[in-house]
Structures are given as C-alpha cells and as structure tokens.
Design a protein around this motif. Sequence first.
Motif, PDB file in Angstrom:
ATOM      1  N   ILE A 128       0.835  -1.212   0.000  1.00 35.87           N
ATOM      2  CA  ILE A 128       0.000   0.000   0.000  1.00 35.87           C
ATOM      3  C   ILE A 128       0.869   1.261   0.000  1.00 35.87           C
ATOM      4  CG2 ILE A 128      -1.903   1.208   1.126  1.00 35.87           C
ATOM      5  CD1 ILE A 128      -2.656  -1.511   2.398  1.00 35.87           C
ATOM      6  N   PRO A 129       1.847   1.409   0.910  1.00 35.19           N
ATOM      7  CA  PRO A 129       2.753   2.567   0.806  1.00 35.19           C
ATOM      8  C   PRO A 129       3.521   2.601  -0.512  1.00 35.19           C
ATOM      9  CG  PRO A 129       2.966   1.523   2.949  1.00 35.19           C
ATOM     10  CD  PRO A 129       2.144   0.608   2.112  1.00 35.19           C
ATOM     11  N   ALA A 130       3.881   1.428  -1.042  1.00 33.77           N
ATOM     12  CA  ALA A 130       4.607   1.395  -2.312  1.00 33.77           C
ATOM     13  C   ALA A 130       3.743   1.944  -3.442  1.00 33.77           C
ATOM     14  CB  ALA A 130       5.036  -0.041  -2.628  1.00 33.77           C
ATOM     15  N   PHE A 131       2.475   1.559  -3.467  1.00 32.86           N
ATOM     16  CA  PHE A 131       1.561   2.060  -4.496  1.00 32.86           C
ATOM     17  C   PHE A 131       1.361   3.568  -4.358  1.00 32.86           C
ATOM     18  CE2 PHE A 131      -2.697   3.202  -5.929  1.00 32.86           C
ATOM     19  CZ  PHE A 131      -2.683   2.723  -7.228  1.00 32.86           C
ATOM     20  N   LEU A 132       1.215   4.040  -3.135  1.00 34.69           N
ATOM     21  CA  LEU A 132       1.043   5.477  -2.908  1.00 34.69           C
ATOM     22  C   LEU A 132       2.276   6.263  -3.354  1.00 34.69           C
ATOM     23  CD1 LEU A 132      -0.702   5.375   0.594  1.00 34.69           C
ATOM     24  CD2 LEU A 132      -1.755   5.876  -1.627  1.00 34.69           C
ATOM     25  N   GLY A 137       2.843   9.758  -5.431  1.00 33.37           N
ATOM     26  CA  GLY A 137       3.945  10.607  -4.984  1.00 33.37           C
ATOM     27  C   GLY A 137       4.021  10.785  -3.486  1.00 33.37           C
ATOM     28  N   SER A 138       3.264   9.987  -2.717  1.00 39.96           N
ATOM     29  CA  SER A 138       3.337  10.065  -1.255  1.00 39.96           C
ATOM     30  C   SER A 138       4.710   9.598  -0.784  1.00 39.96           C
ATOM     31  CB  SER A 138       2.247   9.195  -0.622  1.00 39.96           C
ATOM     32  OG  SER A 138       0.972   9.591  -1.068  1.00 39.96           O
ATOM     33  N   THR A 143       4.378   7.320   4.911  1.00 40.50           N
ATOM     34  CA  THR A 143       3.353   6.278   4.836  1.00 40.50           C
ATOM     35  C   THR A 143       3.754   5.016   5.592  1.00 40.50           C
ATOM     36  OG1 THR A 143       4.271   5.620   2.684  1.00 40.50           O
ATOM     37  CG2 THR A 143       2.368   7.087   2.668  1.00 40.50           C
ATOM     38  N   THR A 144       5.024   4.611   5.501  1.00 48.98           N
ATOM     39  CA  THR A 144       5.419   3.382   6.197  1.00 48.98           C
ATOM     40  C   THR A 144       5.377   3.552   7.711  1.00 48.98           C
ATOM     41  OG1 THR A 144       7.747   4.018   5.852  1.00 48.98           O
ATOM     42  CG2 THR A 144       6.807   2.384   4.352  1.00 48.98           C
TER      43      THR A 144
END
Length: 361
Positions: A128-132, A137-138, A143-144
């Motif tokens: 999920i963080p990887a996709f964002l 551009g998150s 995110t992690t």
Amino acid sequence: MDAMPKWADVILIPLISILLAAVLSALVILAIGESPLAALQLMIEGALGSTYGWGYTLYYATNFIFTGLAVSIAFHARLFNIGGEGQAVLGGLGVALACLYIPWPHWTLALLGASVMAAIFGAAWAAIPAFLQAKRGSHIVITTIMFNFIAAALLNYLLIGALKAPGMEPATPKFPEATQLPSFQDMFSFGETPLFRGAPANVTFFVAIAACVLVWALIWRTRLGYEIRSFGQSESAAKYAGISPTKIIMVSMLISGALAGMMAINNVQGEAERLVLNAVEGAGFIGIAVALMGRNHPFGVLVAALLFGFLYQGGAELALWTSIPRELIIVIQALVILFTGALDNMVRMPLQRLFLSMRRA
C-alpha cells in the motif's frame, strides 16, 4: 576513481564508528560509577560465554537479519522503508492464521507454510505505501511509519477479539504441537548435558542465513537486481534505459515487506508459539541500523545483526547483574546507531582525505 578502497568503506568505517561509540559508552558508564571493563566482560560472558547466552544472541540476531535485509533491499532502490515494524506485525498475523487454522502434519511443512503466509502478509502491508509512492507521490517514509501504528492497532483489535484465547491475556491460543519448531536445544543436545538449555534460538536462524544468500544472489546475480540498483543510483538514467519506476518501487517494497514479515517465524512460531502483543519488540527499527552498519550488503547485514544480538543479550545481563539501568543499555545501542548511521560522514570524510593524500604521495 573512488576516494578510498572498497575494503575501507566496508570494514574500516564501521569498525571506527563502533570504537567511537564504545569510547563514549565507556565514559557514560564511568560517569555513573561503574567500571567499563567490568561491564564489557559481563556483556561478553552473558552473551557469548555459554550456549545459553549464544542461544539468546542468535535468537535476537535472527530477527535483525530479516529486518536488516528488508531495509537493505529498499535502500538499493533508494527507498527508505521504516515500516518493518508493522510489516513484521502483519507477518506474525499470517503465521498465526497458518498455524492455527491449517492442520499441518509436521513442523517442516508448517515452517514452509508459515513462511509463505508471513511473506504474503508482510508484502501486502508494504504494497500500500509502495503504491502510494509510485502512483501518488506520497513519501515512503511518512506512509510506512503511519502503517506501523495502524498495524499495531489492528493486532490489538484482533487479540482482544476474534483471535483471543480464553483468559485475560491478549494473545492467540497456543499453536498445535505439530507446528512448533525445533529449538537449538532440541537440535544440538547430545548426551547428558543439554546445550542451549532454555534459549529461544531455533531452526529459523538457518532460514535467515539462507535469506542472506538469496538476497545476495538477487541483487548481484539477476537482471531484476541490476534494475533495482540502477534505479537506486539514478532514476532518470534507469527510465532512459527502459526501466519502469513503478515496477521497481512496487517489486522492491514487496520483497522488503516479505522479508520483514518472515521475521515472525522466529519470534511467533519459533519462540512464543502463539501470537502476543508487542512480539516484534522494536526489531523493525533496529533493522535500519543493521542495514546501515552492514552497508546494505547481505553478509554485512549478517555481521551487524550478530553485533546487535550481542548488544541486546549482553545489555540484558548488565541490567540484571549491575546497577546500570536498562535505559543506559538503550543509550549504548543508540550511540552505535548514531555513529554508524547519522554521523557516518564524520568518519568517512577524514578517511577519504587520508587515502587521497596517501595516493598522491
């Protein structure tokens, strides 16, 4: 041409950083009225002086190998994954589901199945963080770290609800006997004197060693590894060469999350034999320091993990047998992290000037 030889970067800089951290730690121990030499001797005896101490040292090192490898994979793609804590939590959930709800006939099959489930759950939490990062551009750091807290809250909810065993403690029921992994005591005790008695080290240590070899082969012996390193060195050059940034971000984080999740086979299936709150015990964050000290190389990560395993077990012995508080042990560990990570250039730049002057001479 590099300013200094590769061996100096891999061996000399970490060694000097550790020595500087040791000197400062000795001064702190002196300031509270204890002997640094006696403290060091007690740490060595407690962590390395018996098979019991070795058992705990290798148990902690196993956790740090997995989380250190997870961080190093992401680093090679120029991604700072500090979500290993949450990914290991979700890996523990995967291990618990595999061990509680699948009737395994033998621990070897249970180990394989739990490893796959831990990797899937850890990778899914990192996806999920990887996709964002790849699509929106998150920032991966933000995110992690947020997902660490979400994972902790999710585990808390499950352990007081759907997965809770009868009783007051927030934990799952004990795993079936067929899923319980052999400890070092089971594996290496011969004759009347058992070795590693009471120590939690188990067969997962050898899984961690195999993971080091596989990560080395992936990064330096495969096309995917070359693409990951190329992307990490220069995103624009990698894009010019036809390497997809989205693919590299997603794949790197999936592998990173899977490795962090696999830590759970050591502490959940191997040691606790059930899923409990705070099973990760900060190993996800220690993995950052292990990766930095190991220069993101799998075998460097192995050596650094053994060092931090020594610090953890030796520090526990210090807190038990001396007046040195447990908080000071955390300070010593923090000094090692500080010098090997944040203050790396403080050691690197003088050494570079030294090697350049020697080359000119």
